[in-house]
Design a protein around this motif. Structure first.
Motif, mmCIF file in Angstrom:
data_model
loop_
_atom_site.group_PDB
_atom_site.id
_atom_site.type_symbol
_atom_site.label_atom_id
_atom_site.label_comp_id
_atom_site.label_asym_id
_atom_site.label_seq_id
_atom_site.Cartn_x
_atom_site.Cartn_y
_atom_site.Cartn_z
ATOM 1 N N ARG A 85 -0.205 -15.423 13.387
ATOM 2 C CA ARG A 85 0.410 -14.739 12.256
ATOM 3 C C ARG A 85 0.201 -13.228 12.335
ATOM 4 N NH1 ARG A 85 4.008 -17.465 9.670
ATOM 5 N NH2 ARG A 85 2.564 -19.205 9.333
ATOM 6 N N ALA A 86 -0.905 -12.821 12.934
ATOM 7 C CA ALA A 86 -1.191 -11.389 13.044
ATOM 8 C C ALA A 86 -0.151 -10.680 13.911
ATOM 9 C CB ALA A 86 -2.589 -11.181 13.625
ATOM 10 N N ILE A 87 0.487 -11.413 14.819
ATOM 11 C CA ILE A 87 1.492 -10.802 15.693
ATOM 12 C C ILE A 87 2.683 -10.323 14.885
ATOM 13 C CG2 ILE A 87 3.107 -11.272 17.584
ATOM 14 C CD1 ILE A 87 1.016 -13.283 18.656
ATOM 15 N N GLY A 88 3.150 -11.148 13.949
ATOM 16 C CA GLY A 88 4.273 -10.752 13.100
ATOM 17 C C GLY A 88 3.946 -9.560 12.227
ATOM 18 N N GLU A 89 2.699 -9.500 11.740
ATOM 19 C CA GLU A 89 2.281 -8.365 10.916
ATOM 20 C C GLU A 89 2.265 -7.078 11.739
ATOM 21 O OE1 GLU A 89 -1.445 -9.644 9.419
ATOM 22 O OE2 GLU A 89 -0.600 -11.121 8.023
ATOM 23 N N GLU A 90 1.775 -7.183 12.967
ATOM 24 C CA GLU A 90 1.760 -6.013 13.842
ATOM 25 C C GLU A 90 3.182 -5.567 14.179
ATOM 26 O OE1 GLU A 90 -0.757 -4.251 14.726
ATOM 27 O OE2 GLU A 90 -2.556 -5.502 14.595
ATOM 28 N N LEU A 91 4.080 -6.535 14.374
ATOM 29 C CA LEU A 91 5.465 -6.200 14.716
ATOM 30 C C LEU A 91 6.118 -5.411 13.582
ATOM 31 C CD1 LEU A 91 8.117 -8.231 16.517
ATOM 32 C CD2 LEU A 91 8.660 -7.445 14.225
ATOM 33 N N GLN A 92 5.889 -5.843 12.329
ATOM 34 C CA GLN A 92 6.460 -5.113 11.206
ATOM 35 C C GLN A 92 5.992 -3.660 11.182
ATOM 36 O OE1 GLN A 92 6.281 -6.662 7.265
ATOM 37 N NE2 GLN A 92 6.922 -8.721 7.834
ATOM 38 N N GLN A 93 4.713 -3.458 11.434
ATOM 39 C CA GLN A 93 4.185 -2.092 11.419
ATOM 40 C C GLN A 93 4.731 -1.280 12.580
ATOM 41 O OE1 GLN A 93 2.552 -1.117 8.662
ATOM 42 N NE2 GLN A 93 3.156 -3.209 8.139
ATOM 43 N N ILE A 95 7.743 -1.616 13.768
ATOM 44 C CA ILE A 95 9.081 -1.229 13.320
ATOM 45 C C ILE A 95 9.001 0.003 12.419
ATOM 46 C CG2 ILE A 95 11.027 -1.909 11.853
ATOM 47 C CD1 ILE A 95 11.227 -3.260 14.487
ATOM 48 N N TRP A 96 8.024 0.008 11.511
ATOM 49 C CA TRP A 96 7.834 1.182 10.654
ATOM 50 C C TRP A 96 7.533 2.425 11.497
ATOM 51 C CZ3 TRP A 96 9.487 1.991 6.051
ATOM 52 C CH2 TRP A 96 9.607 0.941 5.129
ATOM 53 N N LEU A 97 6.708 2.257 12.513
ATOM 54 C CA LEU A 97 6.432 3.382 13.406
ATOM 55 C C LEU A 97 7.712 3.886 14.069
ATOM 56 C CD1 LEU A 97 3.116 2.674 15.375
ATOM 57 C CD2 LEU A 97 3.585 4.499 13.741
ATOM 58 N N GLY A 98 8.566 2.943 14.461
ATOM 59 C CA GLY A 98 9.840 3.321 15.064
ATOM 60 C C GLY A 98 10.702 4.140 14.122
ATOM 61 N N ILE A 99 10.674 3.783 12.834
ATOM 62 C CA ILE A 99 11.436 4.543 11.838
ATOM 63 C C ILE A 99 10.902 5.967 11.732
ATOM 64 C CG2 ILE A 99 11.960 4.731 9.370
ATOM 65 C CD1 ILE A 99 11.979 1.652 9.280
ATOM 66 N N PHE A 100 9.570 6.090 11.631
ATOM 67 C CA PHE A 100 8.966 7.418 11.508
ATOM 68 C C PHE A 100 9.204 8.259 12.770
ATOM 69 C CE2 PHE A 100 5.746 5.122 8.641
ATOM 70 C CZ PHE A 100 6.565 5.304 7.535
ATOM 71 N N GLY A 230 5.557 -3.029 3.361
ATOM 72 C CA GLY A 230 5.716 -1.637 3.740
ATOM 73 C C GLY A 230 4.663 -1.216 4.746
ATOM 74 N N PRO A 231 4.585 0.067 5.016
ATOM 75 C CA PRO A 231 3.608 0.562 5.990
ATOM 76 C C PRO A 231 2.170 0.233 5.570
ATOM 77 C CG PRO A 231 5.241 2.243 5.472
ATOM 78 C CD PRO A 231 5.461 1.135 4.498
ATOM 79 N N ARG A 232 1.395 -0.239 6.512
ATOM 80 C CA ARG A 232 -0.023 -0.539 6.277
ATOM 81 C C ARG A 232 -0.837 0.332 7.222
ATOM 82 N NH1 ARG A 232 -0.683 -6.908 6.754
ATOM 83 N NH2 ARG A 232 -2.857 -6.282 6.500
ATOM 84 N N TRP A 233 -1.527 1.299 6.670
ATOM 85 C CA TRP A 233 -2.189 2.313 7.469
ATOM 86 C C TRP A 233 -3.230 1.727 8.413
ATOM 87 C CZ3 TRP A 233 -1.823 6.435 9.927
ATOM 88 C CH2 TRP A 233 -2.934 7.185 10.335
#
Length: 469
Positions: A85-93, A95-100, A230-233
Motif C-alpha cells: 500500500r505504501a507504493i501507491g502513497e509514494e506514487l501519489q506524492q 505525481i504532486w512533485l511532477g506538478i510542482f 494532497g501533498p504530504r511533506w
C-alpha cells in the motif's frame, strides 16, 4: 535477520528485467533517431533546428525526471519488504512533485530565446527551434507524469508495461512526423518544428496509457492508496532527499552532451548535424548498459528491502562484469562499422566525414560509460546519491564541458581551437574518469552494506544459490 526471501538474481532473471527495459529505452531513443533521419531528408537547417530543440528539451526534462526517479528505489524497497500500500502513497506524492516541477520546466522551455542565443542560430533554424520548444513545453507535465509510472513499473519488476507503451509510441512516431513535418493528409508542413508537435501528442498518449493500466490492471490493485490525498511533506521530503542529487547527476550527465550540441551549433549547420548524428548513435549504444543498470538497481533495491545486502553485492559485481563485456563488443562493432552507421542518417559528404571522425571519441569512452551507468544506478538503490552528484559535476561539467569549451574555442598553445573535436575529446576524458571512480565507489559501498548482513555465512551462501538458480 530477515525471514523474507531475496528476489531471483540469475542472469535469466536479469534478462527478464533488462530485456523489456532495453526495448523501451531503444524505442524512446528511436523517437529521436526518427526525428534526426526524417529531418536529415529535409536538409541541414531542419536537422540543426531539431538538434538545438532536442538539446534544450532533454537538458530540462531529464534533470526533472531524475528527481522523480527517486520513486524507483523507494518503491523497490517497499516491494521487497511487502509494504504494497505504501507504493501507491509514494506514487501519489511523486505525481504532486511532477506538478510542482512543471512550474519550473515549462517556463524554461518556453524561454526559447535563451537556447537560441546560446546556439547563436538565426533565421529559419531559430524559428523552427523556437516552435519545437513551444510544443515540448506543452508536453512537459504529461512527460513527467508518465515517467512516474515508468519508475513504478521498473521497481515492481513490470518493465513489459513500459516496453509495450514505448513501442506503441514509436510506431506512431513516423506517421505523426509525416503529418506534421511533411504535411501528409493535407496538414501544413512544419518541417523540423513538426517533430516537436508529434513529441507533444505522443507524451499525452503515453501518460493516458500508463494511468489506465495502473487503474485497471488487477496486479496494481493491492498497491493503490486508500484515498486520493494532497501533498504530504514527510513522503515528498524523502523523495526529494534522494531525488534532487539524482536529478542534478542526470542533468550534469545529459547536459554535458546537450549543451555541447548548443555550443557546437556556433560552428554551423554541418557541425551540429554531425554532432547530432554521433550523439544519437552513442545514445543508442548506451541503451544496453542503461537497461542493465536499471534492472540491477531494481534487484539490489528489492534485496535491500528484504534485508539481504550480501545478495545485493553479488548482483552489482555480476552486472558490472556483464555490462563491461558487452560494451567491449559494442565498441569493436562501432569502430569498424562507423562509416556504415553514419551513412544511415545522411548523404551529405561533409557531414558524413565529420560524423565518422567524431564517432571515434564515442568508441573511446563507451566501456567506461557503461561502468558509470551500472554503478550510479546501483548507488541509487543504496540511497547514496550526493557524492555521485559531485563526481558528475566535476568530471562531466568541469572536465568534459568546461574543458571542451576551452579546447573548442581556445587553447591556441595546444594547437587549438579544435571546435567540435575539442568538446568530444574532453567529454571522452570526463566519462572515462567518471566510470572508474563510480565503479570503485559502488563496489566499496556494496561491501560495506554486505558486511552488516545479519545472516550467517551458510544462510547467505544458500540465499545466493537459490536466488541465482
Amino acid at each position: 535477520m530477515s525471514h523474507l526471501q531475496p528476489p531471483k538474481t540469475s542472469f535469466k532473471a536479469l534478462a527478464r528485467l533488462a530485456g523489456p527495459i532495453f526495448v523501451a529505452n531503444v524505442s524512446i531513443i528511436g523517437s529521436g533517431t526518427i526525428d534526426t533521419i526524417m529531418a536529415g531528408q529535409l536538409g541541414k537547417d531542419h536537422l540543426a533546428a531539431i538538434a538545438l530543440g532536442l538539446a534544450a528539451t532533454v537538458s530540462v526534462v531529464m534533470g526533472l525526471v531524475g528527481i522523480l526517479q527517486s520513486l524507483s528505489p523507494i518503491a523497490g524497497h517497499h516491494y521487497g519488504a511487502r509494504r504494497y500500500r505504501a507504493i501507491g502513497e509514494e506514487l501519489q506524492q511523486n505525481i504532486w512533485l511532477g506538478i510542482f516541477l512543471s512550474f519550473i520546466g515549462v517556463p524554461l522551455l518556453l524561454y526559447s530565446d535563451l537556447w537560441i542565443s546560446m546556439g547563436q542560430v538565426t533565421g529559419e533554424v531559430a524559428r523552427m527551434a523556437g516552435l519545437f520548444l513551444f510544443f515540448t513545453a506543452l508536453s512537459l507535465p504529461a512527460n513527467l507524469f508518465a515517467r512516474t509510472f515508468v519508475s513504478v513499473n521498473a521497481a515492481l519488476s513490470r518493465p513489459r508495461i513500459t516496453m509495450w507503451v514505448s513501442v506503441s509510441m514509436l510506431i506512431l512516431k513516423v506517421p505523426l512526423n509525416g503529418i506534421f513535418m511533411y504535411g501528409w493528409l493535407g496538414f501544413p508542413a512544419m518541417g523540423g518544428a513538426g517533430a516537436g508537435l508529434s513529441y507533444c501528442v505522443l507524451n499525452f498518449l503515453a501518460f493516458a496509457c500508463y494511468l489506465l493500466i495502473w487503474l485497471k490492471d488487477p496486479f496494481y490493485k493491492q498497491m493503490h492508496a486508500e484515498s486520493i490525498c494532497g501533498p504530504r511533506w514527510a513522503l515528498m521530503k524523502e523523495q526529494l532527499h534522494v531525488g534532487i542529487p539524482i536529478g542534478l547527476s542526470t542533468f550534469f550527465e545529459v547536459s554535458s552532451f546537450t549543451l555541447m550540441a548548443i555550443f557546437v551549433a556556433r560552428f554551423g549547420a554541418e557541425a551540429v548535424s554531425a554532432h547530432q548524428i554521433v550523439a544519437n548513435i552513442t545514445a543508442m549504444c548506451y541503451m544496453l548498459p542503461l537497461s542493465i543498470g536499471i534492472a540491477s538497481s531494481v534487484l539490489i533495491a528489492q534485496c535491500l528491502g528484504a534485508r539481504w545486502p550480501a545478495v545485493a553485492l553479488t548482483v552489482l559485481v555480476r552486472t558490472l562484469k556483464l555490462s563491461t563485456l558487452l560494451a567491449v563488443i559494442i565498441v569493436t562493432v562501432l569502430f569498424f562499422g562507423r562509416g556504415l552507421f553514419v551513412s544511415l542518417y545522411t548523404n551529405d559528404p561533409g557531414v558524413l566525414a565529420m560524423a565518422a571522425s567524431l564517432l571515434i571519441f564515442g568508441c573511446m569512452y563507451h566501456v567506461f560509460d557503461a561502468m558509470q551507468c551500472v554503478s550510479s544506478f546501483a548507488l541509487r538503490s543504496y540511497r547514496v546519491t550526493r557524492v555521485p552528484m559531485i563526481i558528475y559535476g566535476i568530471m562531466l561539467w568541469a572536465v568534459g564541458l568546461g574543458g571542451g569549451y576551452l579546447l573548442a574555442f581556445g587553447c591556441e598553445w595546444l594547437g587549438g581551437p579544435y571546435q567540435a573535436y575539442g568538446f568530444w575529446g574532453a567529454t571522452a576524458a570526463g566519462l572515462t574518469l567518471t566510470g572508474i571512480t563510480l565503479a570503485v565507489m559502488a563496489v566499496w559501498v556494496a561491501k560495506q552494506f554486505a558486511a552488516d548482513d545479519g545472516h550467517t555465512k551458510t544462510e547467505i551462501e544458500e540465499a545466493i544459490r537459490v536466488s541465482q538458480s
